[in-house]
Design a protein around this motif. Structure first.
Motif, mmCIF file in Angstrom:
data_model
loop_
_atom_site.group_PDB
_atom_site.id
_atom_site.type_symbol
_atom_site.label_atom_id
_atom_site.label_comp_id
_atom_site.label_asym_id
_atom_site.label_seq_id
_atom_site.Cartn_x
_atom_site.Cartn_y
_atom_site.Cartn_z
ATOM 1 N N VAL A 205 0.964 -1.502 -0.271
ATOM 2 C CA VAL A 205 0.347 -0.203 0.063
ATOM 3 C C VAL A 205 0.677 1.314 0.217
ATOM 4 C CG1 VAL A 205 -1.593 1.344 1.368
ATOM 5 C CG2 VAL A 205 -2.363 -1.059 0.774
ATOM 6 N N ASP A 206 2.047 1.221 0.741
ATOM 7 C CA ASP A 206 2.916 2.538 0.498
ATOM 8 C C ASP A 206 3.762 2.881 -0.183
ATOM 9 O OD1 ASP A 206 1.744 2.975 3.339
ATOM 10 O OD2 ASP A 206 3.942 1.778 4.432
ATOM 11 N N ARG A 207 3.814 1.917 -1.066
ATOM 12 C CA ARG A 207 4.468 1.104 -1.814
ATOM 13 C C ARG A 207 3.772 2.611 -3.311
ATOM 14 N NH1 ARG A 207 9.796 -0.582 -2.622
ATOM 15 N NH2 ARG A 207 10.674 -1.904 -0.865
ATOM 16 N N ILE A 208 2.190 1.375 -3.408
ATOM 17 C CA ILE A 208 1.518 2.066 -4.564
ATOM 18 C C ILE A 208 1.086 3.661 -3.842
ATOM 19 C CG2 ILE A 208 -0.644 1.763 -4.838
ATOM 20 C CD1 ILE A 208 -0.164 -2.040 -4.621
ATOM 21 N N ARG A 209 0.635 3.589 -3.162
ATOM 22 C CA ARG A 209 0.790 5.195 -2.808
ATOM 23 C C ARG A 209 1.936 6.436 -3.208
ATOM 24 N NH1 ARG A 209 -2.061 4.189 2.780
ATOM 25 N NH2 ARG A 209 -4.582 4.490 1.927
ATOM 26 N N ALA A 210 2.883 6.154 -2.419
ATOM 27 C CA ALA A 210 4.268 6.615 -3.550
ATOM 28 C C ALA A 210 4.381 6.816 -4.536
ATOM 29 C CB ALA A 210 5.370 6.242 -2.896
ATOM 30 N N GLU A 211 3.914 5.615 -5.935
ATOM 31 C CA GLU A 211 4.203 6.167 -7.287
ATOM 32 C C GLU A 211 2.647 6.372 -7.463
ATOM 33 O OE1 GLU A 211 6.244 2.416 -9.070
ATOM 34 O OE2 GLU A 211 4.103 2.170 -10.134
ATOM 35 N N TRP A 212 1.416 6.175 -7.298
ATOM 36 C CA TRP A 212 0.407 7.013 -7.957
ATOM 37 C C TRP A 212 0.386 8.070 -7.333
ATOM 38 C CZ3 TRP A 212 -2.769 5.700 -11.063
ATOM 39 C CH2 TRP A 212 -4.563 6.462 -11.036
ATOM 40 N N GLY A 213 1.014 9.100 -6.422
ATOM 41 C CA GLY A 213 1.356 10.532 -6.075
ATOM 42 C C GLY A 213 0.246 11.041 -5.674
ATOM 43 N N ARG A 214 -0.953 10.660 -5.572
ATOM 44 C CA ARG A 214 -2.294 11.375 -5.183
ATOM 45 C C ARG A 214 -3.146 10.197 -4.047
ATOM 46 N NH1 ARG A 214 -2.967 11.349 -10.792
ATOM 47 N NH2 ARG A 214 -4.238 9.619 -11.136
ATOM 48 N N PRO A 215 -4.420 11.030 -3.601
ATOM 49 C CA PRO A 215 -4.297 10.511 -2.497
ATOM 50 C C PRO A 215 -4.895 8.922 -2.779
ATOM 51 C CG PRO A 215 -4.703 12.780 -2.322
ATOM 52 C CD PRO A 215 -4.279 12.424 -3.481
ATOM 53 N N LEU A 216 -5.393 7.739 -1.894
ATOM 54 C CA LEU A 216 -5.973 6.893 -2.674
ATOM 55 C C LEU A 216 -6.932 6.239 -1.954
ATOM 56 C CD1 LEU A 216 -2.946 4.836 -4.655
ATOM 57 C CD2 LEU A 216 -5.047 5.409 -5.540
ATOM 58 N N THR A 217 -8.067 5.580 -1.551
ATOM 59 C CA THR A 217 -9.102 5.047 -0.745
ATOM 60 C C THR A 217 -8.764 3.810 -0.586
ATOM 61 O OG1 THR A 217 -10.453 7.105 -0.379
ATOM 62 C CG2 THR A 217 -11.187 4.698 0.349
ATOM 63 N N VAL A 218 -7.766 3.122 0.522
ATOM 64 C CA VAL A 218 -8.139 1.360 0.901
ATOM 65 C C VAL A 218 -9.304 0.626 1.071
ATOM 66 C CG1 VAL A 218 -6.221 0.041 0.908
ATOM 67 C CG2 VAL A 218 -5.632 2.479 0.916
ATOM 68 N N ILE A 219 -9.561 -0.140 0.348
ATOM 69 C CA ILE A 219 -11.120 -0.763 0.105
ATOM 70 C C ILE A 219 -10.471 -2.290 0.125
ATOM 71 C CG2 ILE A 219 -13.375 -2.112 -0.307
ATOM 72 C CD1 ILE A 219 -12.629 1.504 -0.524
ATOM 73 N N GLY A 220 -10.931 -3.225 1.342
ATOM 74 C CA GLY A 220 -10.416 -4.871 1.501
ATOM 75 C C GLY A 220 -11.699 -4.734 1.373
ATOM 76 N N ARG A 234 -3.590 0.601 7.024
ATOM 77 C CA ARG A 234 -3.516 1.119 5.599
ATOM 78 C C ARG A 234 -5.112 0.655 5.112
ATOM 79 N NH1 ARG A 234 0.447 1.562 8.137
ATOM 80 N NH2 ARG A 234 2.145 1.264 6.827
ATOM 81 N N ILE A 235 -6.339 -0.094 5.655
ATOM 82 C CA ILE A 235 -7.387 -0.555 5.307
ATOM 83 C C ILE A 235 -8.640 0.759 5.352
ATOM 84 C CG2 ILE A 235 -8.842 -1.949 4.368
ATOM 85 C CD1 ILE A 235 -6.976 -4.256 4.345
ATOM 86 N N ASP A 236 -8.856 1.550 4.441
ATOM 87 C CA ASP A 236 -9.484 2.222 5.225
ATOM 88 C C ASP A 236 -11.591 1.466 5.277
ATOM 89 O OD1 ASP A 236 -7.969 4.740 5.149
ATOM 90 O OD2 ASP A 236 -8.056 4.229 2.412
ATOM 91 N N ARG A 237 -11.424 0.840 3.972
ATOM 92 C CA ARG A 237 -12.667 0.635 4.657
ATOM 93 C C ARG A 237 -13.180 -1.257 4.270
ATOM 94 N NH1 ARG A 237 -16.979 4.276 3.410
ATOM 95 N NH2 ARG A 237 -16.526 6.025 4.308
ATOM 96 N N PHE A 238 -13.688 -2.395 4.480
ATOM 97 C CA PHE A 238 -13.966 -3.190 4.202
ATOM 98 C C PHE A 238 -15.425 -3.659 3.834
ATOM 99 C CE2 PHE A 238 -10.523 -3.322 7.636
ATOM 100 C CZ PHE A 238 -9.313 -4.672 6.977
ATOM 101 N N ASP A 239 -15.757 -4.484 3.215
ATOM 102 C CA ASP A 239 -16.526 -3.998 2.223
ATOM 103 C C ASP A 239 -16.334 -5.435 1.107
ATOM 104 O OD1 ASP A 239 -18.737 -3.875 0.572
ATOM 105 O OD2 ASP A 239 -18.068 -1.839 -0.077
ATOM 106 N N PRO A 240 -18.194 -6.310 2.024
ATOM 107 C CA PRO A 240 -17.492 -7.558 0.700
ATOM 108 C C PRO A 240 -18.816 -7.445 -0.107
ATOM 109 C CG PRO A 240 -19.066 -7.347 2.958
ATOM 110 C CD PRO A 240 -18.271 -6.031 2.614
ATOM 111 N N ASP A 241 -19.113 -7.004 -0.290
ATOM 112 C CA ASP A 241 -20.282 -6.958 -1.706
ATOM 113 C C ASP A 241 -19.888 -5.769 -2.866
ATOM 114 O OD1 ASP A 241 -22.695 -7.826 -0.095
ATOM 115 O OD2 ASP A 241 -22.603 -6.170 1.538
ATOM 116 N N LEU A 242 -18.222 -5.932 -2.828
ATOM 117 C CA LEU A 242 -18.339 -5.420 -4.165
ATOM 118 C C LEU A 242 -18.352 -5.742 -5.410
ATOM 119 C CD1 LEU A 242 -14.354 -3.823 -3.676
ATOM 120 C CD2 LEU A 242 -16.791 -2.711 -3.246
ATOM 121 N N THR A 243 -17.391 -7.213 -5.257
ATOM 122 C CA THR A 243 -18.288 -8.098 -6.574
ATOM 123 C C THR A 243 -20.289 -8.699 -6.803
ATOM 124 O OG1 THR A 243 -16.314 -9.791 -5.713
ATOM 125 C CG2 THR A 243 -17.648 -10.350 -7.610
#
Length: 256
Positions: A205-220, A234-243
């Motif tokens: 998550v830290d490496r992806i955020r650094a490479e992306w360079g903009r804020p990211l909301t992390v969903i598990g 590091r995970i902001d939300r847990f959402d079992p129903d994404l799929t």
């Protein structure tokens, strides 16, 4: 109109029924590539009967599968028992999103469905962590486009590999250990796998955020994501129903 949504991963297959307003039933079966349409039908008809439903009540079917050899049988299930042509993610379904990778066909159906389900719910740029047979990390831009990501072995896969490759290491269940330093073999394995995965998640998550360079909301999301709840910030939300949310949206986009 009642919709049958089928989401097939490498380990489990989810069958869910939507009545036009809400999800009224969800069932899981072990994924077996050789299971025939007739075998699915026998199993599914019993579960439908428990909800006072039958195949005649199902007027639509959408399938997302990462097991290509199973799609033939799932398509036949829909055709033969429901008398409807199924919508297949990756074949005849218009997803309505931009796939910003050089070879869009290489983006797995499950990853694209998650991207759609997440973009529907959460604003801004997103990082989706789906913990299943594999653990995927995918970036979804604020405009809903799939930007790519990475694939790591799933936590269960790591446990199985430890047990099968090391003669003295037993097969254990995944659970959150109270301490990092194990005092016996099982405790050491549980700590290594669980906290090792937390370190994997946090580091990536830290490496992806650094490479992306903009804020990211992390969903598990995914089968074992709930294990990590409370173990990392590091995970902001847990959402079992994404799929299933994504599958319903794809169905709606293709049914007018």
């Amino acid at each position: 109109m009642m919709l049958l949504a089928i989401e097939q991963g490498n380990t489990n297959t989810l069958f869910a029924i939507h009545d036009g307003e809400t999800w009224i039933a969800q069932w899981r079966a072990a994924t077996e590539a050789s299971r025939t349409a007739d075998e699915y039908a026998v199993w599914l008809s019993q579960l439908l009967h428990m909800h006072r439903l039958g195949f005649d009540d199902l007027k639509g079917c959408i399938v997302s599968s990462v097991v290509p050899q199973s799609i033939f049988n799932l398509r036949n299930l829909s055709r033969r028992y429901m008398n409807v042509e199924p919508l297949i993610v990756g074949e005849n379904a218009d997803l309505g999103i931009e796939i910003r990778i050089p070879k869009p066909s290489e983006a797995g159906a499950d990853r694209l469905v998650n991207a759609i389900g997440a973009h529907l719910t959460y604003p801004g740029d997103l990082l989706l962590i789906d913990s299943g047979t594999a653990t995927t990390f995918d970036v979804v831009a604020a405009d809903g486009a799939f930007e790519g990501g990475l694939i790591a072995p799933g936590i269960n896969l790591s446990l199985t590999a430890l047990h099968e490759a090391a003669a003295k290491l037993p097969r254990i269940a995944i659970q959150k250990p109270d301490r990092v330093i194990g005092k016996d073999t099982v405790g050491a394995m549980q700590s290594g796998v669980f906290w090792g995965y937390i370190a994997l998640i946090e580091g990536l998550v830290d490496r992806i955020r650094a490479e992306w360079g903009r804020p990211l909301t992390v969903i598990g999301t995914g089968g074992v994501a709930s294990l990590f709840e409370g173990a990392t910030t590091r995970i902001d939300r847990f959402d079992p129903d994404l799929t299933i949310r994504g599958l319903l949206e794809i169905w709606r986009r293709n049914s007018h």
